[in-house]
Design an enzyme around this catalytic site. Structure first.
Site, short mmCIF file in Angstrom:
data_model
loop_
_atom_site.label_atom_id
_atom_site.label_comp_id
_atom_site.label_asym_id
_atom_site.label_seq_id
_atom_site.Cartn_x
_atom_site.Cartn_y
_atom_site.Cartn_z
CE LYS A 1 -4.03 -1.91 2.39
NZ LYS A 1 -5.04 -1.68 3.42
CG ASP B 1 -8.48 0.50 3.87
OD1 ASP B 1 -9.34 -0.28 3.41
OD2 ASP B 1 -7.26 0.23 3.88
P1 NAP Z 1 -0.60 -2.80 11.28
O1 NAP Z 1 -0.22 -1.70 10.36
O2 NAP Z 1 0.35 -3.90 11.56
O3 NAP Z 1 -0.99 -2.09 12.70
C1 NAP Z 1 -1.32 -2.84 13.83
C2 NAP Z 1 -1.49 -1.91 15.04
O4 NAP Z 1 -1.86 -2.73 16.14
C3 NAP Z 1 -0.20 -1.19 15.45
O5 NAP Z 1 -0.54 0.08 15.96
C4 NAP Z 1 0.34 -2.08 16.56
O6 NAP Z 1 1.11 -1.40 17.52
C5 NAP Z 1 -0.96 -2.51 17.22
N1 NAP Z 1 -0.79 -3.74 18.00
C6 NAP Z 1 -0.38 -4.95 17.54
N2 NAP Z 1 -0.31 -5.83 18.56
C7 NAP Z 1 -0.65 -5.14 19.69
C8 NAP Z 1 -0.76 -5.49 21.07
N3 NAP Z 1 -0.50 -6.73 21.51
N4 NAP Z 1 -1.13 -4.53 21.94
C9 NAP Z 1 -1.39 -3.28 21.53
N5 NAP Z 1 -1.33 -2.88 20.23
C10 NAP Z 1 -0.95 -3.81 19.33
O7 NAP Z 1 -1.93 -3.53 10.78
P2 NAP Z 1 -3.14 -2.87 9.94
O8 NAP Z 1 -2.90 -3.07 8.50
O9 NAP Z 1 -3.39 -1.51 10.47
O10 NAP Z 1 -4.36 -3.85 10.31
C11 NAP Z 1 -4.87 -3.87 11.62
C12 NAP Z 1 -6.15 -4.70 11.69
O11 NAP Z 1 -7.18 -4.08 10.92
C13 NAP Z 1 -6.01 -6.13 11.19
O12 NAP Z 1 -6.72 -6.97 12.05
C14 NAP Z 1 -6.68 -6.08 9.82
O13 NAP Z 1 -7.22 -7.32 9.46
C15 NAP Z 1 -7.77 -5.06 10.07
N6 NAP Z 1 -8.24 -4.39 8.86
C16 NAP Z 1 -9.53 -4.56 8.49
C17 NAP Z 1 -10.02 -3.96 7.36
C18 NAP Z 1 -11.45 -4.13 6.97
O14 NAP Z 1 -11.81 -3.81 5.82
N7 NAP Z 1 -12.31 -4.60 7.84
C19 NAP Z 1 -9.16 -3.16 6.58
C20 NAP Z 1 -7.82 -2.98 6.98
C21 NAP Z 1 -7.37 -3.62 8.12
P3 NAP Z 1 2.71 -1.17 17.30
O15 NAP Z 1 2.81 -0.14 16.21
O16 NAP Z 1 3.16 -0.69 18.62
O17 NAP Z 1 3.28 -2.49 16.88
#
Ligand code: NAP
Length: 284
Positions: free
Chosen positions: A69, A105
């Site tokens: 992305k 998104d």
């Molecule tokens: P990402 O860029 O990896 O971001 C994950 C976030 O979660 C980061 O801020 C990370 O913190 C935090 N995190 C991870 N483990 C944690 C923990 N144990 N405690 C506290 N915070 C934690 O991932 P993303 O692309 O944003 O996606 C995140 C979620 O959204 C996924 O589950 C994905 O499937 C979902 N999503 C859904 C849609 C939809 O259309 N429904 C679209 C996009 C994403 P750090 O930065 O400190 O590591």
């Protein structure tokens, strides 16, 4: 499906991509409106070559998923201001040989939340600072008028940085919070909408939840971006305390619907798309 010489091709690119529900969702929509389009998945390692291929083959549109992305932005002729702020493109449209990048998104997030509650005038707390969080945060702060907006995360520096960026571009001051239940407790008494953008609650974290049950009440609308499982532990806890809950399916469908509209010029058949996604996830 009747593929012929006039069929327009759209695709999702990602690495991995095999698990993507986008082909099922978009093909159901094309079929419903009897459009001569087809949607496939490409496992892409080299983004530059993939986008050259998009032009070479005259593909109409691409959905872009992890991890491409950010990199795709380099190859766009034009990027929408919102995608620019978010710092990520999840949708590419080819028009007259030019590549247009956007991010749907944030739109998906707003539509999902507003199936239950208008954001204007409300207090919103968002958990997480990653890619999906950026899309949600800029959309909430720039395209709506929340009364108060808090970003909570485990990494203080990342929280502060995102809160500052969003404050700069949005209409209101955005504040940072830790994930400490003690700190969240008093804020949650005045919070209307809680948004989880972290992967805590999905595989392999199905049995985990960042928030204790006693924080929730009937005043809350709780939106979890996760769509598999359809009900995360966070949503279960919120529901037990009579909060209204929304899972990640509406966001996924609405972000796809916006892409569909960009590529075909038609209103997306939301119900058909939602049904296709639910069926693919094994829900009816
Ligand atoms: P990402 O860029 O990896 O971001 C994950 C976030 O979660 C980061 O801020 C990370 O913190 C935090 N995190 C991870 N483990 C944690 C923990 N144990 N405690 C506290 N915070 C934690 O991932 P993303 O692309 O944003 O996606 C995140 C979620 O959204 C996924 O589950 C994905 O499937 C979902 N999503 C859904 C849609 C939809 O259309 N429904 C679209 C996009 C994403 P750090 O930065 O400190 O590591």
């Amino acid at each position: 499906m009747n593929i012929n010489g006039k069929t327009k091709v759209c695709a999702v690119i990602g690495d991995p991509v095999e698990h993507s529900l986008s082909p099922v969702m978009h093909n159901a929509a094309f079929h419903e409106l009897e459009l001569n389009y087809v949607y496939v998945a490409f496992h892409v390692k080299n983004v530059k070559m993939a986008l050259e291929g998009m032009i070479g083959f005259s593909l109409r549109g691409l959905s872009v998923t992890i991890p491409h992305k950010i990199e795709v932005m380099e190859y766009m002729d034009e990027i929408t201001p919102l995608a620019e702020k978010i710092g990520a493109v999840n949708t590419v449209t080819l028009d007259n040989g030019k590549l247009y990048g956007t991010n749907t998104d944030g739109y998906g997030t707003l539509q999902a939340i507003e199936t239950e509650e208008r954001i204007d005038g409300k207090t919103v707390v968002m958990l997480g600072t990653g890619g999906a969080a950026r899309a949600a945060a800029f959309a909430i702060a720039c395209e709506r008028k929340p009364e108060r907006f808090f970003i909570a995360g485990r990494n203080e520096q990342k929280v502060r940085k995102l809160a500052q960026e969003v404050t700069q571009h949005g209409k209101k001051m955005v504040s940072g919070l830790s994930l400490e239940p003690k700190e969240l407790k008093s804020i949650f008494r005045e919070t209307d909408i809680i948004v989880n953008t972290t992967p805590i609650g999905m595989h392999p974290h199905e049995d985990e939840c960042l928030l204790p049950e006693e924080l929730f009440s009937e005043r809350h609308v709780v939106f979890d971006m996760i769509y598999n499982p359809a009900e995360t532990l966070l949503l279960k806890r919120a529901k037990r305390r009579f909060a209204r809950t929304i899972n990640g399916i509406p966001m996924f469908v609405h972000q796809g619907a916006k892409q569909f509209q960009l590529w075909t010029g038609e209103q997306a058949p939301l119900t058909v798309m939602q049904k296709a996604v639910k069926e693919a996830l094994g829900q009816r």
